[in-house]
Scaffold this motif. Structure first.
Motif, mmCIF file in Angstrom:
data_model
loop_
_atom_site.group_PDB
_atom_site.id
_atom_site.type_symbol
_atom_site.label_atom_id
_atom_site.label_comp_id
_atom_site.label_asym_id
_atom_site.label_seq_id
_atom_site.Cartn_x
_atom_site.Cartn_y
_atom_site.Cartn_z
ATOM 1 N N ASN A 69 -6.016 -9.058 0.895
ATOM 2 C CA ASN A 69 -5.696 -7.636 1.057
ATOM 3 C C ASN A 69 -5.561 -7.388 2.544
ATOM 4 O O ASN A 69 -6.498 -7.647 3.304
ATOM 5 C CB ASN A 69 -6.826 -6.743 0.518
ATOM 6 C CG ASN A 69 -6.727 -6.561 -0.963
ATOM 7 O OD1 ASN A 69 -5.682 -6.200 -1.481
ATOM 8 N ND2 ASN A 69 -7.819 -6.825 -1.658
ATOM 9 N N GLN A 72 -3.009 -2.337 3.488
ATOM 10 C CA GLN A 72 -2.588 -1.640 2.275
ATOM 11 C C GLN A 72 -1.606 -2.456 1.425
ATOM 12 O O GLN A 72 -0.820 -1.912 0.661
ATOM 13 C CB GLN A 72 -1.988 -0.276 2.612
ATOM 14 C CG GLN A 72 -2.985 0.636 3.291
ATOM 15 C CD GLN A 72 -2.387 1.960 3.684
ATOM 16 O OE1 GLN A 72 -1.189 2.102 3.851
ATOM 17 N NE2 GLN A 72 -3.261 2.951 3.813
ATOM 18 N N ARG A 73 -1.682 -3.771 1.544
ATOM 19 C CA ARG A 73 -0.878 -4.668 0.703
ATOM 20 C C ARG A 73 -1.775 -5.789 0.210
ATOM 21 O O ARG A 73 -2.691 -6.219 0.898
ATOM 22 C CB ARG A 73 0.277 -5.274 1.495
ATOM 23 C CG ARG A 73 1.324 -4.285 1.873
ATOM 24 C CD ARG A 73 2.483 -4.981 2.509
ATOM 25 N NE ARG A 73 3.508 -4.018 2.860
ATOM 26 C CZ ARG A 73 4.607 -4.329 3.480
ATOM 27 N NH1 ARG A 73 4.847 -5.572 3.813
ATOM 28 N NH2 ARG A 73 5.492 -3.411 3.760
#
Length: 96
Positions: A69, A72-73
């Motif tokens: 992670n 935010q991906r």
């Protein structure tokens, strides 16, 4: 050359089918792309001392999965596995 054309849906169409198995991850079996061993994913050696996690084959120790992670991906790398297998009969018996 085959002249048939086939209609297709976009990737969102797979979401419903894949969601059926989201709670059965511990039942997955994976086949190592390096040595060919097929084991329950729960038997993999998972290392979490790095950014994200790394899973290694319990037989040959080659990397079978990476998950990170970042910003935010989420990145999922399954190149170390030739396939993931789930026995769906267990899901059907439990009413899923």
């Amino acid at each position: 050359m085959n002249s048939h054309t086939y209609d297709y849906l976009d990737g969102n169409a797979a979401a419903g089918e894949l969601t059926k198995y989201s709670h059965g991850y511990y039942r997955f079996r994976g086949q190592c792309a390096h040595c060919g061993a097929t084991k329950r994913f729960a038997e993999a050696h998972v290392y979490m001392q790095c950014p994200g996690l790394v899973a290694r084959c319990s037989v040959c120790q080659h990397v079978i999965l990476r998950f990170v992670n970042a910003r935010q991906r989420a990145f999922l790398d399954l190149r170390g596995m030739t396939c993931l297998i789930l026995d769906t009969s267990q899901l059907q018996e439990s009413g899923r």
